[in-house]
Write an enzyme that holds these catalytic residues in place. Sequence first.
Site, short mmCIF file in Angstrom:
data_model
loop_
_atom_site.label_atom_id
_atom_site.label_comp_id
_atom_site.label_asym_id
_atom_site.label_seq_id
_atom_site.Cartn_x
_atom_site.Cartn_y
_atom_site.Cartn_z
N GLU A 1 0.50 -1.09 0.30
CA GLU A 1 -0.01 0.58 -0.20
C GLU A 1 0.12 1.12 -0.07
O GLU A 1 1.78 1.64 0.84
CB GLU A 1 -1.04 -0.06 1.33
CG GLU A 1 -2.41 0.53 1.11
CD GLU A 1 -3.21 -0.40 0.03
OE1 GLU A 1 -2.62 -0.16 -1.07
OE2 GLU A 1 -3.47 -1.78 0.46
N THR B 1 2.77 1.69 -1.86
CA THR B 1 4.07 2.09 -2.81
C THR B 1 4.32 1.83 -4.42
O THR B 1 5.23 2.56 -4.69
CB THR B 1 4.46 0.51 -2.94
OG1 THR B 1 3.08 -0.74 -3.15
CG2 THR B 1 4.41 0.13 -1.70
N SER C 1 -25.64 8.03 -15.53
CA SER C 1 -24.87 6.82 -14.68
C SER C 1 -26.23 6.46 -13.76
O SER C 1 -27.03 7.35 -13.32
CB SER C 1 -23.66 7.32 -13.79
OG SER C 1 -23.91 6.39 -12.39
N GLY D 1 -12.89 2.35 -1.36
CA GLY D 1 -11.68 1.98 -1.19
C GLY D 1 -11.54 0.65 -1.79
O GLY D 1 -10.82 0.37 -2.20
N SER E 1 -13.53 2.35 -7.73
CA SER E 1 -15.06 2.08 -8.56
C SER E 1 -14.26 3.44 -9.51
O SER E 1 -15.13 3.08 -10.79
CB SER E 1 -16.02 3.20 -7.57
OG SER E 1 -16.18 4.07 -7.01
N GLU F 1 -7.26 10.18 -14.50
CA GLU F 1 -7.29 10.25 -13.08
C GLU F 1 -6.31 11.41 -12.74
O GLU F 1 -6.70 12.67 -11.78
CB GLU F 1 -7.36 9.22 -12.57
CG GLU F 1 -7.14 9.32 -10.95
CD GLU F 1 -8.12 7.82 -10.51
OE1 GLU F 1 -8.45 7.05 -10.77
OE2 GLU F 1 -7.47 7.95 -9.05
N ASP G 1 -4.25 0.91 -9.47
CA ASP G 1 -5.75 0.30 -10.03
C ASP G 1 -6.48 0.58 -10.97
O ASP G 1 -7.17 -0.52 -11.58
CB ASP G 1 -6.72 2.02 -8.97
CG ASP G 1 -6.48 2.26 -7.23
OD1 ASP G 1 -5.35 1.08 -6.90
OD2 ASP G 1 -6.98 3.04 -8.01
N TYR H 1 -3.62 11.93 1.21
CA TYR H 1 -3.51 10.95 0.30
C TYR H 1 -2.46 11.53 -0.46
O TYR H 1 -0.70 11.41 -0.56
CB TYR H 1 -4.24 10.35 -1.30
CG TYR H 1 -3.00 9.84 -1.42
CD1 TYR H 1 -4.12 8.61 -1.22
CD2 TYR H 1 -3.12 9.87 -2.72
CE1 TYR H 1 -3.59 7.61 -2.80
CE2 TYR H 1 -2.58 8.88 -3.88
CZ TYR H 1 -2.35 8.11 -3.55
OH TYR H 1 -2.20 6.93 -4.78
C1 GLA Z 1 -5.45 4.21 -3.83
C2 GLA Z 1 -4.90 4.78 -4.91
C3 GLA Z 1 -2.86 4.32 -5.64
C4 GLA Z 1 -2.34 3.77 -4.16
C5 GLA Z 1 -3.72 2.85 -3.09
C6 GLA Z 1 -2.98 2.90 -1.89
O1 GLA Z 1 -6.24 3.48 -4.12
O2 GLA Z 1 -4.95 4.89 -6.08
O3 GLA Z 1 -2.86 4.16 -6.44
O4 GLA Z 1 -1.72 4.38 -4.26
O5 GLA Z 1 -4.24 4.49 -2.89
O6 GLA Z 1 -1.87 1.60 -1.85
#
Ligand code: GLA
Length: 392
Positions: A38, A40, A72, A128, A131, A169, A181, A233
């Site tokens: 995570e 990373t 949507s 989380g 989506s 994004e 993701d 974040y």
């Molecule tokens: C979110 C971000 C990812 C990643 C995670 C943490 O999901 O979209 O890019 O950084 O947090 O691992």
Amino acid sequence: MSSPESLVSRVTGLFADLTGSAPEGVWSAPGRVNLIGEHTDYNDGLCLPIGLPQRTYVAATRRADRTLRVRSAQRQEVVEVPLADVAPGTPGGWAAYLAGVLWALAREGYDVPGLDVAVDSSVPVGAGLSSSAALECAVAAAVSDLAGLGLLGSDGGRAALARACIAAENTIAQAPTGGMDQSTAMLCRDRAALLLDCRSWRTRLVPFDLAAHGYALLVTDTRASHALVDGQYGSRRDQCRQAAAELGVSSLRELEPADLDATLALLSDDVLRRRVRHVVTEIERVRTAAAALEADDLAALGALFDASHDSMRVDYEISCLELDLATGTARAHGALGARMTGGGFGGSSIALVALDAVESTTNAIAEAFAARGLVAPVSFAVTAGGPARRDC
Ligand code: GLA
């Protein structure tokens, strides 16, 4: 969860409401949970996600003009935006994830048409579970087919689509996320975890079939609010950048785990020291976790989940009451291990639970939340699902 067939037919119906006709096709892409690794990805590190059975579906048809019109099922509005107007912050809100993909592919030189799009999804929003990446990747798959780009047919093409989704994004939706993701939604496979190297963007599939060993992966959506566009974040990402600059490396991936103590002593403050310790030790845990999965050693995998959660709670400071409660309760009821997954500050946790303990663990977590007066969480077992695809 609604079946794929019913979601295809629902999104086709929504498209007919919007346009009065049938779509040219329906495409979908999965949400994800990260097993370990995570924060990373933006440090050029390793992570080990799976795609989810929960997917986002888009029904789409090309338009004669260069306009994107979207509706949507999850939101009662139609958004219409000329492609020429798409820019950082425009359109705002959820439509940015679709418009941004068209913008990013056009920036790569592809001839991107205007589209009418209807969206429906079984990926919980705000949990989380990515989506937004599922939406981006479903749209990217649709554009690849409708514009004849042919990018879905190979891993290289899929990686190019993932890069466009990341740009959408980061630049248009303005969420400073790291790429795990979108890569997962484009490259994951059924019954496998994806060992993702975010420096080379190379991938390796690791068998992931817990049921064959009598276990399940229990996801708990804590319903604690979670947003990646807020400051926390981004501030973690900035701290990592600052630490790398102080240490004279291009990314924290360059740091040697064996030299960690000496490296930490070079940093200017304790917060940076803890952030770096999380990232360096977490990358090592990903390597060990992939090896444990390959050796069918679920007890070792569980212990790594616990260590990862502690690292995020203490060193990276991205857990919260709900995530600690869900993971602690799962462990107290016999889970082999549990951790928060995703960006943190809310969202979901995962636990490695015996198949015959899924229901009792789910109930125990619900009771623990109720006893503290917290919003009721939603727990469900998941298996590893496949990547973005055309459904019809
Ligand atoms: C979110 C971000 C990812 C990643 C995670 C943490 O999901 O979209 O890019 O950084 O947090 O691992």
